[in-house]
Design a protein around this motif. Structure first.
Motif, PDB file in Angstrom:
ATOM      1  N   ALA A  73       0.856  -1.198   0.000  1.00 31.34           N
ATOM      2  CA  ALA A  73       0.000   0.000   0.000  1.00 31.34           C
ATOM      3  C   ALA A  73       0.892   1.248   0.000  1.00 31.34           C
ATOM      4  O   ALA A  73       2.011   1.207   0.494  1.00 31.34           O
ATOM      5  CB  ALA A  73      -0.903   0.002   1.223  1.00 31.34           C
ATOM      6  N   PRO A  74       0.407   2.373  -0.558  1.00 25.34           N
ATOM      7  CA  PRO A  74       1.224   3.583  -0.608  1.00 25.34           C
ATOM      8  C   PRO A  74       1.514   4.182   0.778  1.00 25.34           C
ATOM      9  O   PRO A  74       2.489   4.897   0.949  1.00 25.34           O
ATOM     10  CB  PRO A  74       0.404   4.553  -1.455  1.00 25.34           C
ATOM     11  CG  PRO A  74      -0.977   4.015  -1.455  1.00 25.34           C
ATOM     12  CD  PRO A  74      -0.883   2.543  -1.227  1.00 25.34           C
ATOM     13  N   ALA A  75       0.649   3.901   1.776  1.00 28.44           N
ATOM     14  CA  ALA A  75       0.863   4.444   3.121  1.00 28.44           C
ATOM     15  C   ALA A  75       0.445   3.425   4.175  1.00 28.44           C
ATOM     16  O   ALA A  75      -0.476   2.635   3.967  1.00 28.44           O
ATOM     17  CB  ALA A  75       0.067   5.726   3.307  1.00 28.44           C
ATOM     18  N   LEU A  76       1.138   3.468   5.307  1.00 26.30           N
ATOM     19  CA  LEU A  76       0.768   2.641   6.454  1.00 26.30           C
ATOM     20  C   LEU A  76      -0.307   3.355   7.261  1.00 26.30           C
ATOM     21  O   LEU A  76      -0.507   4.559   7.133  1.00 26.30           O
ATOM     22  CB  LEU A  76       1.992   2.394   7.341  1.00 26.30           C
ATOM     23  CG  LEU A  76       3.133   1.593   6.739  1.00 26.30           C
ATOM     24  CD1 LEU A  76       4.334   1.589   7.691  1.00 26.30           C
ATOM     25  CD2 LEU A  76       2.692   0.167   6.444  1.00 26.30           C
ATOM     26  N   SER A  77      -0.973   2.615   8.134  1.00 28.93           N
ATOM     27  CA  SER A  77      -2.011   3.165   8.988  1.00 28.93           C
ATOM     28  C   SER A  77      -1.409   3.650  10.306  1.00 28.93           C
ATOM     29  O   SER A  77      -0.701   2.915  10.981  1.00 28.93           O
ATOM     30  CB  SER A  77      -3.061   2.091   9.284  1.00 28.93           C
ATOM     31  OG  SER A  77      -3.911   2.499  10.319  1.00 28.93           O
ATOM     32  N   MET A  78      -1.711   4.894  10.688  1.00 28.58           N
ATOM     33  CA  MET A  78      -1.302   5.387  12.005  1.00 28.58           C
ATOM     34  C   MET A  78      -1.983   4.580  13.106  1.00 28.58           C
ATOM     35  O   MET A  78      -1.407   4.335  14.153  1.00 28.58           O
ATOM     36  CB  MET A  78      -1.688   6.859  12.178  1.00 28.58           C
ATOM     37  CG  MET A  78      -0.790   7.846  11.534  1.00 28.58           C
ATOM     38  SD  MET A  78      -1.295   9.494  12.110  1.00 28.58           S
ATOM     39  CE  MET A  78      -0.600  10.504  10.851  1.00 28.58           C
ATOM     40  N   LEU A  79      -3.234   4.204  12.836  1.00 26.75           N
ATOM     41  CA  LEU A  79      -4.041   3.487  13.808  1.00 26.75           C
ATOM     42  C   LEU A  79      -3.453   2.127  14.159  1.00 26.75           C
ATOM     43  O   LEU A  79      -3.501   1.695  15.306  1.00 26.75           O
ATOM     44  CB  LEU A  79      -5.467   3.320  13.259  1.00 26.75           C
ATOM     45  CG  LEU A  79      -6.447   2.503  14.081  1.00 26.75           C
ATOM     46  CD1 LEU A  79      -6.764   3.225  15.386  1.00 26.75           C
ATOM     47  CD2 LEU A  79      -7.724   2.246  13.298  1.00 26.75           C
ATOM     48  N   LYS A  80      -2.860   1.454  13.193  1.00 25.10           N
ATOM     49  CA  LYS A  80      -2.391   0.075  13.384  1.00 25.10           C
ATOM     50  C   LYS A  80      -0.887  -0.050  13.612  1.00 25.10           C
ATOM     51  O   LYS A  80      -0.391  -1.145  13.859  1.00 25.10           O
ATOM     52  CB  LYS A  80      -2.764  -0.770  12.157  1.00 25.10           C
ATOM     53  CG  LYS A  80      -4.246  -0.915  11.931  1.00 25.10           C
ATOM     54  CD  LYS A  80      -4.884  -1.752  12.999  1.00 25.10           C
ATOM     55  CE  LYS A  80      -6.356  -1.970  12.728  1.00 25.10           C
ATOM     56  NZ  LYS A  80      -6.995  -2.760  13.749  1.00 25.10           N
ATOM     57  N   THR A  81      -0.135   1.048  13.543  1.00 26.17           N
ATOM     58  CA  THR A  81       1.322   0.955  13.627  1.00 26.17           C
ATOM     59  C   THR A  81       1.839   1.491  14.960  1.00 26.17           C
ATOM     60  O   THR A  81       1.725   2.689  15.235  1.00 26.17           O
ATOM     61  CB  THR A  81       1.982   1.741  12.475  1.00 26.17           C
ATOM     62  OG1 THR A  81       1.397   1.323  11.235  1.00 26.17           O
ATOM     63  CG2 THR A  81       3.486   1.509  12.438  1.00 26.17           C
ATOM     64  N   PRO A  82       2.432   0.595  15.797  1.00 25.65           N
ATOM     65  CA  PRO A  82       3.033   1.078  17.040  1.00 25.65           C
ATOM     66  C   PRO A  82       4.308   1.867  16.741  1.00 25.65           C
ATOM     67  O   PRO A  82       5.015   1.587  15.772  1.00 25.65           O
ATOM     68  CB  PRO A  82       3.333  -0.190  17.826  1.00 25.65           C
ATOM     69  CG  PRO A  82       3.276  -1.304  16.846  1.00 25.65           C
ATOM     70  CD  PRO A  82       2.497  -0.843  15.661  1.00 25.65           C
ATOM     71  N   ILE A  83       4.596   2.845  17.561  1.00 25.47           N
ATOM     72  CA  ILE A  83       5.764   3.703  17.330  1.00 25.47           C
ATOM     73  C   ILE A  83       7.054   2.895  17.338  1.00 25.47           C
ATOM     74  O   ILE A  83       7.926   3.095  16.497  1.00 25.47           O
ATOM     75  CB  ILE A  83       5.800   4.833  18.369  1.00 25.47           C
ATOM     76  CG1 ILE A  83       4.590   5.740  18.124  1.00 25.47           C
ATOM     77  CG2 ILE A  83       7.087   5.621  18.278  1.00 25.47           C
ATOM     78  CD1 ILE A  83       4.398   6.802  19.135  1.00 25.47           C
ATOM     79  N   SER A  84       7.175   1.948  18.263  1.00 26.13           N
ATOM     80  CA  SER A  84       8.416   1.177  18.366  1.00 26.13           C
ATOM     81  C   SER A  84       8.720   0.366  17.102  1.00 26.13           C
ATOM     82  O   SER A  84       9.877   0.040  16.836  1.00 26.13           O
ATOM     83  CB  SER A  84       8.358   0.239  19.572  1.00 26.13           C
ATOM     84  OG  SER A  84       7.267  -0.655  19.446  1.00 26.13           O
ATOM     85  N   ALA A  85       7.705   0.100  16.273  1.00 31.58           N
ATOM     86  CA  ALA A  85       7.913  -0.668  15.045  1.00 31.58           C
ATOM     87  C   ALA A  85       8.793   0.069  14.039  1.00 31.58           C
ATOM     88  O   ALA A  85       9.426  -0.559  13.186  1.00 31.58           O
ATOM     89  CB  ALA A  85       6.575  -1.012  14.405  1.00 31.58           C
ATOM     90  N   LEU A  86       8.850   1.401  14.133  1.00 31.63           N
ATOM     91  CA  LEU A  86       9.629   2.175  13.164  1.00 31.63           C
ATOM     92  C   LEU A  86      10.833   2.890  13.789  1.00 31.63           C
ATOM     93  O   LEU A  86      11.414   3.779  13.170  1.00 31.63           O
ATOM     94  CB  LEU A  86       8.732   3.188  12.454  1.00 31.63           C
ATOM     95  CG  LEU A  86       7.614   2.577  11.607  1.00 31.63           C
ATOM     96  CD1 LEU A  86       6.813   3.670  10.910  1.00 31.63           C
ATOM     97  CD2 LEU A  86       8.140   1.587  10.580  1.00 31.63           C
ATOM     98  N   ILE A  87      11.205   2.500  14.996  1.00 27.79           N
ATOM     99  CA  ILE A  87      12.395   3.068  15.627  1.00 27.79           C
ATOM    100  C   ILE A  87      13.555   2.118  15.362  1.00 27.79           C
ATOM    101  O   ILE A  87      13.598   1.007  15.886  1.00 27.79           O
ATOM    102  CB  ILE A  87      12.205   3.256  17.151  1.00 27.79           C
ATOM    103  CG1 ILE A  87      10.988   4.140  17.435  1.00 27.79           C
ATOM    104  CG2 ILE A  87      13.465   3.810  17.798  1.00 27.79           C
ATOM    105  CD1 ILE A  87      11.105   5.559  16.931  1.00 27.79           C
TER     106      ILE A  87
END
Length: 194
Positions: A73-87
């Motif tokens: 998908a062109p963008a991920l969901s803020m609702l479903k993505t925990p912050i630690s997943a992208l640190i």
């Protein structure tokens, strides 16, 4: 529980920023709401986070309107993505864009990682406010609390705020340090030493 401390700078003025602490298990949607509240925006518009590098370039997008994460998908969901997943690095950076029409742009930088939460603190937590938030619509009205903040910061009294000047030169004295012009001309021949 790991607590992440972020500094959110307004792109147009890096002296205006907010420090927000948030749990790594909370989502980017929680973070988005905390930023909107910290900058006194109304929260009625969509927003996006973008992964970024040290040069503040836009990377992968997380959008407030995307409800689920889908492959490719062109963008991920803020609702479903925990912050630690992208640190992934100690000074992880994101670009945050609120209201794509107006394009309020903020630089978001991870500045600290805490191993434990502070008791009785509800996360996300606004830790520090620096600078006056930009007005989302037009010009902000003068808030009496803000005037008090300025008075305290510069130690100005209500009379000085109203007049705009201190008490110097009052009580019939001239503004030349208390001496009259006659005294100055008699003593020094005009007030200046040669």
């Amino acid at each position: 529980m790991t607590i992440l401390r972020f500094r959110i700078f307004w792109e147009d003025d890096d002296q205006t920023y907010r420090d927000i602490e948030i749990s790594g298990s909370q989502t980017f949607l929680d973070f988005h709401k905390a930023i909107v509240q910290a900058y006194e925006f109304d929260g009625k518009h969509p927003a996006s986070f973008y992964e970024s590098d040290d040069k503040w370039k836009y990377g992968r997008e997380l959008n407030s309107e995307v409800l689920v994460n889908k492959k490719d998908a062109p963008a991920l969901s803020m609702l479903k993505t925990p912050i630690s997943a992208l640190i992934s690095i100690p000074d992880q950076k994101f670009m945050y864009v609120y209201d794509p029409v107006k394009k309020w742009i903020f630089h978001v930088e991870l500045i600290s990682v805490l191993k434990e939460e502070v008791s009785r603190r509800v996360y996300p937590f606004l830790l520090r406010k620096e600078g006056i938030a930009p007005a989302q619509y037009g010009i902000k009205g003068v808030n009496p609390d803000k005037i008090m903040e300025i008075e305290e910061k510069y130690d100005l009294g209500a009379d000085e705020m109203a007049e705009g000047f201190g008490n110097e030169g009052e009580d019939g004295e001239e503004s030349t340090g208390g001496e009259s012009e006659e005294t100055m001309s008699e003593d020094t021949g005009g007030g200046f030493d040669e």
